[in-house]
Design an enzyme around this catalytic site. Structure first.
Site, PDB file in Angstrom:
ATOM      1  NE  ARG A  53      -3.557  -2.401   2.329  1.00 12.58           N
ATOM      2  CZ  ARG A  53      -4.454  -2.641   3.211  1.00 12.58           C
ATOM      3  NH1 ARG A  53      -4.825  -1.848   4.331  1.00 12.58           N
ATOM      4  NH2 ARG A  53      -5.161  -4.004   3.438  1.00 12.58           N
ATOM      5  CB  SER A 145      -8.199  -2.566   2.959  1.00 10.21           C
ATOM      6  OG  SER A 145      -9.111  -2.922   3.938  1.00 10.21           O
ATOM      7  CG  HIS A 146      -8.837   0.166   6.715  1.00  8.99           C
ATOM      8  ND1 HIS A 146      -8.076  -1.065   6.530  1.00  8.99           N
ATOM      9  CD2 HIS A 146      -7.872   0.746   7.287  1.00  8.99           C
ATOM     10  CE1 HIS A 146      -6.986  -1.070   6.882  1.00  8.99           C
ATOM     11  NE2 HIS A 146      -6.847   0.209   7.475  1.00  8.99           N
ATOM     12  CG  ASP A 311     -13.072  -2.808   4.759  1.00  9.41           C
ATOM     13  OD1 ASP A 311     -13.810  -3.604   4.158  1.00  9.41           O
ATOM     14  OD2 ASP A 311     -11.693  -2.830   4.898  1.00  9.41           O
ATOM     15  CG  ASP A 313     -10.797  -4.537   1.073  1.00 15.58           C
ATOM     16  OD1 ASP A 313     -11.250  -3.937   2.102  1.00 15.58           O
ATOM     17  OD2 ASP A 313     -10.226  -5.437   1.164  1.00 15.58           O
ATOM     18  CG  ASP A 315     -11.115  -6.949   4.292  1.00 14.48           C
ATOM     19  OD1 ASP A 315     -11.484  -5.897   4.113  1.00 14.48           O
ATOM     20  OD2 ASP A 315     -10.108  -7.562   3.702  1.00 14.48           O
ATOM     21  NE  ARG A 316     -10.094  -3.173   8.316  1.00 15.36           N
ATOM     22  CZ  ARG A 316      -9.454  -2.831   8.942  1.00 15.36           C
ATOM     23  NH1 ARG A 316      -9.768  -1.569   9.789  1.00 15.36           N
ATOM     24  NH2 ARG A 316      -7.978  -2.905   9.043  1.00 15.36           N
ATOM     25  CB  THR A 379      -1.986  -8.591  13.476  1.00 15.83           C
ATOM     26  OG1 THR A 379      -2.425  -8.249  14.836  1.00 15.83           O
ATOM     27  CG2 THR A 379      -2.838  -7.289  12.576  1.00 15.83           C
ATOM     28  CD  GLU A 398      -6.965  -9.737  11.672  1.00 11.57           C
ATOM     29  OE1 GLU A 398      -5.884  -9.637  12.150  1.00 11.57           O
ATOM     30  OE2 GLU A 398      -7.186  -9.415  10.402  1.00 11.57           O
ATOM     31  CB  SER A 400      -8.684  -4.685  13.031  1.00 17.14           C
ATOM     32  OG  SER A 400      -8.545  -5.966  12.178  1.00 17.14           O
ATOM     33  CE  LYS A 411      -9.938  -7.634   7.263  1.00 18.96           C
ATOM     34  NZ  LYS A 411      -8.562  -7.718   7.121  1.00 18.96           N
TER      35      LYS A 411
HETATM   36  C1  VG1 Z   1      -4.714  -3.771  10.062  1.00 17.62           C
HETATM   37  C2  VG1 Z   1      -5.554  -4.623  11.190  1.00 17.62           C
HETATM   38  C3  VG1 Z   1      -5.357  -6.160  10.935  1.00 17.62           C
HETATM   39  C4  VG1 Z   1      -5.886  -6.245   9.357  1.00 17.62           C
HETATM   40  C5  VG1 Z   1      -5.330  -5.537   8.412  1.00 17.62           C
HETATM   41  C6  VG1 Z   1      -5.758  -5.762   6.953  1.00 17.62           C
HETATM   42  O1  VG1 Z   1      -3.262  -4.051  10.287  1.00 17.62           O
HETATM   43  O2  VG1 Z   1      -4.971  -4.241  12.355  1.00 17.62           O
HETATM   44  O3  VG1 Z   1      -6.104  -6.658  11.926  1.00 17.62           O
HETATM   45  O4  VG1 Z   1      -5.758  -7.661   9.191  1.00 17.62           O
HETATM   46  O5  VG1 Z   1      -5.315  -4.102   8.733  1.00 17.62           O
HETATM   47  O6  VG1 Z   1      -7.163  -5.235   7.015  1.00 17.62           O
HETATM   48  P1  VG1 Z   1      -2.388  -3.287  10.714  1.00 17.62           P
HETATM   49  O7  VG1 Z   1      -1.140  -3.910  10.457  1.00 17.62           O
HETATM   50  O8  VG1 Z   1      -2.544  -1.923  10.127  1.00 17.62           O
HETATM   51  O9  VG1 Z   1      -2.583  -3.059  12.135  1.00 17.62           O
HETATM   52  V1  VG1 Z   1      -7.901  -4.449   5.558  1.00 17.62           V
HETATM   53  O10 VG1 Z   1      -9.495  -4.582   5.926  1.00 17.62           O
HETATM   54  O11 VG1 Z   1      -7.122  -3.406   5.411  1.00 17.62           O
HETATM   55  O12 VG1 Z   1      -7.289  -5.725   4.292  1.00 17.62           O
HETATM   56 CO    CO Z   2     -10.544  -4.298   4.093  1.00 23.25          CO
END
Ligand code: VG1
Ligand code: CO
Length: 591
Positions: A53, A145-146, A311, A313, A315-316, A379, A398, A400, A411
């Site tokens: 990213r 993602s988010h 979110d 994409d 998955d959340r 994580t 998770e 998150s 997810k």
């Molecule tokens: C974060 C979350 C983690 C999740 C990841 C991807 O990672 O804490 O639990 O799996 O995002 O989610 P990090 O390394 O920033 O803590 V998503 O929805 O961005 O694919």
């Molecule tokens: Co996501």
């Protein structure tokens, strides 16, 4: 010449090219010529928690995207020649351009067939589902993602393997290694393919099947859940339960409409922000209490019983009803508890449960009472895949806002939302009038409550964040730390340290070891404090502080988590000297 011959046979065997076009064979051959382009490595193309990213502007640099994509193909477990992949993403800015680049590089690397989401759109769970149901050799996801989208925001590329899950570290390490000394990439100069029409197309040497992004995924959900039970609850209860789904302008808009409007028969007022936008409407497509404020505000104003968001994409998920917020740690525990009776997919039993290390232990307690194995992994969703493939894991989550099961290897936000609708429908069969709060309270009375909160300090200077982590590591190693009492600053509460370490994980299936996955302190009373640096940011560092406290005292169950967790947060802040190191006196987001 051999190449020409095989191409001729290829074209002959693939009737998408009308025979009349064979006369312009020469032109086609030129179009399909593989060109080797000289390039130089870019530093920092290391996939993080979930893919690479970076800011869009970084991906737009000459050869930047091409280098990374070439590295993915070069790192594919059994090579890229003759392979089929799925391609799609959350529709964010730069996705169509990236899709065209990927098609050209795929063509040059011998990829035979690409299953592409229409307009390059596919939610992350839908990619995983397609890889699995079509048995492809993997997939490439265009998503950050988010993280926000737009010309000045983030883009991302992630590679998933043939099991449908994010590539394991062994593969992402290989991708990274290749990017570090890449000298050339291969590309076929193909014109842009029209991404807007579904159907089968011959694009130079590859076949591209452009699919409707929604139908395969919705079909899967219909096999998993009892939609009639949900519909029955929604339409025959008086007064009718009110529902609001918010896609936050992300990719789940069309999926949400298909579920809430087409399948469940709800009206337009039950969905909002359901058109995917390349910049997510300028906001942060992250379903939490801070960024999903439009949902929270409407749910409270209209006293909506069931609200949910996902979110960018898809998955959340966040589950939020009027006056009722479900923490993700509780959410996965409650889904695990209800699964066999509320979700037909689990009727024949659950194999095992799992959570990421910072996620609260609520699910462990459910596992214990059901006599199931429970796993604690680092994580990132990639760590659940092996356990699922080995048939030892059914439901996991998770903290998150990520919840899912072995129906796919990502997810799944919409899955979790439909799981909650199923639980409410089943709870109403047992006790009419049950709402989210009733389900929560019933769970806590049975198992106790794990209070949990996460503080995010976003975009702090990397140096300060690293220094804080080193300071903590030294503190943990100092003699007498284990066994010492840590005192809260504004009360007499203190906690005795039982264990303090850097989390490391050995995968029970393949034995691979992942170290430095987060610093944790466990206290004698079972409470925990955890510090991690995020692996999904595109610049600077994000410090995440997680705190957890378990209570069996029913009089505390209704308490605001921030009140009960205050002493632990004070301990965490003073021990880490977070304010000093990061120069932040407040987190950006509290969940
Ligand atoms: C974060 C979350 C983690 C999740 C990841 C991807 O990672 O804490 O639990 O799996 O995002 O989610 P990090 O390394 O920033 O803590 V998503 O929805 O961005 O694919
Ligand atoms: Co996501």
């Amino acid at each position: 010449m051999n190449e020409l011959l095989s191409l001729k046979h290829y074209i002959h065997d693939h009737p998408v090219f009308p025979a009349s076009q064979l006369s312009s064979f020469k032109a086609i051959v030129t179009m399909s010529d593989i060109i080797t382009v000289q390039t130089k490595p870019y530093s920092g193309q290391k996939p993080g928690t979930s893919g690479l990213r970076k800011k869009v502007k970084i991906f737009q640099q000459e050869h930047y995207t091409e280098n990374f994509v070439q590295a993915i193909f070069s790192a594919m477990p059994d090579g890229s020649e003759g392979k089929t992949i799925v391609l799609g993403g959350d529709g964010r800015y730069f996705s169509p351009e990236a899709a065209q680049i990927i098609l050209r590089i795929a063509a040059a690397n011998g990829i035979k067939h690409v299953i592409l989401g229409q307009d390059a759109i596919l939610s992350t769970p839908a990619v995983s589902a397609l890889i699995r149901s079509l048995k492809t050799d993997g997939g490439i996801l265009l998503t950050a993602s988010h993280n926000p989208g737009g010309p000045d925001e983030d883009f991302g590329i992630k590679f998933n393997t043939a099991n449908g899950g994010p590539a394991p570290e062994e593969v992402t390490d290989r991708i990274y290694k290749i990017t570090e000394d890449i000298k050339e990439y291969k590309i076929v100069k193909l014109p842009d393919l029209d991404l807007s029409k579904t159907g089968e197309f011959q694009h130079g040497p590859i076949k591209v099947t452009i699919v409707d992004p929604v139908s395969n995924y919705i079909q899967l959900l219909k096999e998993i859940f009892d939609f009639d039970m949900i519909k029955n609850w929604l339409h025959t209860t008086t007064p009718k339960p009110t529902v609001l789904f918010d896609a936050l302008n992300g990719v789940t808009g069309p999926y949400g409409r298909a579920i809430f409007i087409d399948e469940l028969g709800l009206d337009e007022s039950s969905v909002q922000q359901c058109v995917p936008k390349p910049d997510f409407g300028g906001s942060h497509p992250d379903p939490n209490l801070t960024y999903a404020h439009d949902l929270v505000a409407r749910v409270e104003k209209e006293q909506i019983e069931f609200g949910a968001a996902s979110d960018g994409d898809g998955d959340r998920n966040m589950i939020y009803g009027a006056g009722a917020f479900v923490t993700p740690s509780d959410s996965v525990a409650i889904i695990a508890d209800w699964a066999e009776k509320a979700i037909p997919y689990f009727k024949s039993g659950i194999k095992g449960l799992a959570r990421s290390m910072p996620t609260s232990g609520a699910i462990d307690i459910v596992a214990k009472s059901k006599g199931l194995e429970v796993f604690e992994v680092p994580t990132g969703w990639k760590f659940f895949g092996n356990l699922m493939d080995a048939g030892r894991l059914s439901i996991c989550g998770e903290e998150s806002f990520g919840t899912g099961s072995d129906h796919i290897r990502e997810k799944d936000g919409v899955w979790a939302i439909v799981a909650w609708l199923s639980i409410l429908a089943a709870a109403n069969k047992e006790k009419p009038g049950s709402g989210i709060n009733d389900v929560l309270m019933q769970h806590w009375k049975k198992y106790g409550r794990s209070f949990f909160s996460r503080y995010d300090y976003e975009q702090v200077e990397s140096e300060g964040a690293e220094a804080m982590m080193s300071h903590l590591r030294e503190t943990f190693a100092s003699s007498g730390f284990v066994g010492s009492e840590l005192k809260a600053t504004s009360s007499d509460t203190s906690f005795e340290v039982a264990e303090a370490d850097d989390f490391s994980y050995t995968d029970p299936i393949d034995g691979s070891v992942s170290t430095k996955q987060g610093l944790y302190i466990k206290f004698v009373d079972g409470s925990r404090i955890i510090f991690r640096l995020s692996g999904t940011g595109s610049s600077g560092a994000t410090v995440r502080l997680y705190v957890e406290k378990y209570s069996k005292n029913e009089s505390e169950f209704g308490e605001d988590a921030q009140v009960g967790l205050k002493p632990l947060i004070e301990v965490a802040l003073s021990l880490s000297k977070l304010q000093e190191y990061t120069k932040r006196d407040k987190p950006n987001v509290i969940t």
